[in-house]
Design an enzyme around this catalytic site. Structure first.
Site, PDB file in Angstrom:
ATOM      1  N   LYS A   1      71.429  -9.085  11.441  1.00  0.00           N
ATOM      2  CA  LYS A   1      70.617  -8.658  10.292  1.00  0.00           C
ATOM      3  C   LYS A   1      70.003  -7.295  10.606  1.00  0.00           C
ATOM      4  CE  LYS A   1      66.378  -9.921   7.714  1.00  0.00           C
ATOM      5  NZ  LYS A   1      65.386 -10.983   7.416  1.00  0.00           N
TER       6      LYS A   1
ATOM      7  N   ASP B   1      61.105  -4.650   6.146  1.00  0.00           N
ATOM      8  CA  ASP B   1      61.068  -5.693   5.116  1.00  0.00           C
ATOM      9  C   ASP B   1      59.686  -5.748   4.468  1.00  0.00           C
ATOM     10  OD1 ASP B   1      61.422  -7.866   3.487  1.00  0.00           O
ATOM     11  OD2 ASP B   1      61.613  -9.341   5.116  1.00  0.00           O
TER      12      ASP B   1
ATOM     13  N   LYS C   1      55.266  -8.774   0.461  1.00  0.00           N
ATOM     14  CA  LYS C   1      54.573  -9.482   1.542  1.00  0.00           C
ATOM     15  C   LYS C   1      53.096  -9.100   1.549  1.00  0.00           C
ATOM     16  CE  LYS C   1      58.242  -9.848   5.036  1.00  0.00           C
ATOM     17  NZ  LYS C   1      58.334 -11.305   5.075  1.00  0.00           N
TER      18      LYS C   1
ATOM     19  N   ASP D   1      61.965 -11.642  -1.138  1.00  0.00           N
ATOM     20  CA  ASP D   1      61.650 -11.571   0.293  1.00  0.00           C
ATOM     21  C   ASP D   1      62.636 -12.401   1.128  1.00  0.00           C
ATOM     22  OD1 ASP D   1      60.303 -10.797   2.551  1.00  0.00           O
ATOM     23  OD2 ASP D   1      58.622 -12.186   2.294  1.00  0.00           O
TER      24      ASP D   1
ATOM     25  N   ARG E   1      69.355 -13.416   4.073  1.00  0.00           N
ATOM     26  CA  ARG E   1      70.519 -14.248   3.754  1.00  0.00           C
ATOM     27  C   ARG E   1      71.437 -13.545   2.756  1.00  0.00           C
ATOM     28  NH1 ARG E   1      66.278 -18.798   2.159  1.00  0.00           N
ATOM     29  NH2 ARG E   1      65.164 -17.657   3.772  1.00  0.00           N
TER      30      ARG E   1
END
Ligand code: BES
Ligand code: ZN
Ligand code: ZN
Length: 486
Positions: free
Chosen positions: A250, A255, A262, A332, A336
């Site tokens: 990944k 992020d 977040k 978020d 995946r």
């Protein structure tokens, strides 16, 4: 500057410090009657990571403990090495004597102890100083390790050095801020190092990613002003390989969570959301030295997860490379999405096995804490191979289940699946979603490294920040790779 490790018959006079690695038994027995006077009143028993230093006329002398020889393993030696690297990293030349553990009283082979020692010393002296205007790098440039100067001993030193260099490269990537190590920068730097080491490199630019229909990566990238990348690396062994092992990492360089933003506290360390990608790139750069007999391919999707005006909205549907669709109910849960594309690509290689590393879920960090990675997979033999590699590399993993009946949780009313499940068992849900993108019959394992990829504390073998977790494991795994996995 890489440290120069050499095998020496005796501790060299010119080394500033002479260090003996000792067990509690050796200390109790008076170090074979050589026990220095100064030790008599000292509180030193040779316990793991205990250090005792005293001056002699020409040198500093030191003892570093590894605990009892009864439960001595390479990880204890690695940690003792790290104590040495940290404590004596500011000297230029040191000598280390392993004769108290080079005995028949334990099951360690001399080469394995030397490799671990070297890894520890190098990692212990690691510092990330790129942004310190007055940072002082470690000065250590030569370490003599006492032993018979045979090829196995010297090779072990060099091998340990290559492994540690790779792990430190991963740390450097992780510690680099998200605004500096953007996806294009990460791809370029990784590509140039990989190229120098003799790997085949392909950087997928945005147009390639559109053409390749990597809908997950494009969907996550949509909130960014910077383009995504997908880095593809290949290692070909000298002899034509029978099998391919694919590594996937990944590579979310930052992020923010996307529109499902977040909270400030959780965002603070999110530059490390590319730690899986960094471990994969770093391990690959060591392969020409490791020289496994298997062919290796690596895929690292790279982007940040931002909130630009055209960011993916909750409710949007993305089509992944393999044609499956995902409703993005929480932006978020982006790892995946990008890994779905990468695992689809990996499956197209029809490899003998796939392993992915990802800082995938906070839930895994909650479950296993800061030192242990979650391990999931669809093939017991492959999972067992990863457990063995981890035991050798001294990185801890814990096998978690992929309960098929939990898949109900990520059904979607509009798409093939949703990108989230219920509020509990988050690490397993993420694993189950990844599994949807691995083609039938390919052994696959997933390491959720959200906990151990980052350290809040200065510890024996990890500095604050990126740890480089997984690099040693991947190298060990590639070295011992033996399909078919039944
Ligand atoms: N990068 C995070 C996971 C993470 C959290 C890594 C903390 C390291 C430390 C990941 O992309 C994420 O945000 N996952 C969500 C999933 C949820 C929305 C289903 C999480 O874990 O909260
Ligand atoms: Zn996220
Ligand atoms: Zn993430």
């Amino acid at each position: 500057m890489p440290i120069n490790f050499r095998t020496a018959r005796v501790l060299p006079k010119r080394a500033k410090t002479h260090i003996w690695i000792v067990t509690t038994e050796a200390v109790a027995e008076g170090l074979e009657q050589q026990q220095p006077q100064v030790l008599q009143n000292a509180d030193f028993q040779g316990k793991a990571e205990q250090v005792f230093v005293w001056p002699s006329e020409s040198q500093m002398l030191a003892l570093v403990g590894v605990g009892s020889q009864n439960d001595l393993d390479t990880q204890k030696i690695r940690r003792a090495g790290a104590v040495i690297g940290r404590k004596f990293g500011n000297q230029t030349w040191i000598g280390v004597d392993l004769s108290f553990i080079d005995t028949k009283d334990n099951n360690l082979n001399h080469a394995a102890s030397r490799q671990a020692l070297v890894e520890g010393i190098a990692l212990g002296s690691y510092k990330f100083l790129a942004y310190k205007s007055e940072g002082k790098p470690a000065k250590l440039n030569r370490v003599d390790v006492v032993g018979s100067p045979n090829e196995a001993n010297q090779d072990a030193l060099e091998f340990g050095c290559a492994v540690a260099d790779a792990q430190m490269l991963a740390r450097d990537f992780v510690n680099e801020p998200g605004g500096s190590l953007t996806a294009p920068v990460f791809a370029d730097r990784a590509a140039s190092i990989a190229g120098e080491r003799g790997l085949a490199v392909k950087v997928w630019e945005e147009t390639d990613i559109v053409e390749g229909a990597l809908g997950g990566l494009l969907g996550v990238n949509r909130g960014s002003t910077l383009p995504p990348r997908l880095l593809e690396l290949t290692y070909e062994p000298d002899q034509p390989a029978q099998h391919t092992l694919v590594l996937v990492g990944k590579g979310i360089v930052f992020d923010a969570g996307g529109l499902s933003i977040k909270p400030a506290q959780s965002m603070m360390t999110m530059k490390y959301d590319m730690a899986g990608g960094a471990a994969v790139v770093a391990a690959m750069t060591a392969m020409p030295k490791v020289a496994p007999s298997t062919r290796l391919r690596a895929f690292v999707p790279m982007t940040d997860n931002m909130l630009g005006g055209d960011a993916t909205r909750p409710g949007d549907v993305l089509t992944i490379r393999n044609g499956k669709t995902i409703e993005v109910r929480n932006t978020d849960a982006e790892g995946r999405l990008v890994l779905a594309d990468a695992l689809s690509l990996a499956s197209e290689e029809k490899p003998a096995a796939i392993v992915d590393l990802a800082t995938l879920t906070g839930a895994c960090g909650v479950a296993l804490g800061p030192k242990i990675a979650g391990l999931m997979g669809n093939n017991d033999a492959w999972v067992a191979a990863i457990e063995r590699a981890a035991a050798t590399s001294g990185e801890r993993v814990w096998h978690l289940p992929l309960p098929a009946d939990y898949a109900k949780q990520f059904e979607s009313a509009v798409a093939d699946m949703s990108n989230i499940g219920g509020p509990r068992g988050g690490a397993l849900i993420a694993g189950l979603i990844l599994q949807e993108f691995v083609a039938e019959g390919i052994p696959w394992a997933h390491l959720d490294i959200a906990g151990p990829a980052w350290s809040e504390n200065e510890e024996a073998d990890s500095s604050k920040g990126g740890t480089g977790f997984g690099v040693r494991l991947l190298i060990e795994l590639a070295k011992k790779f033996e399909p078919p996995l039944s």
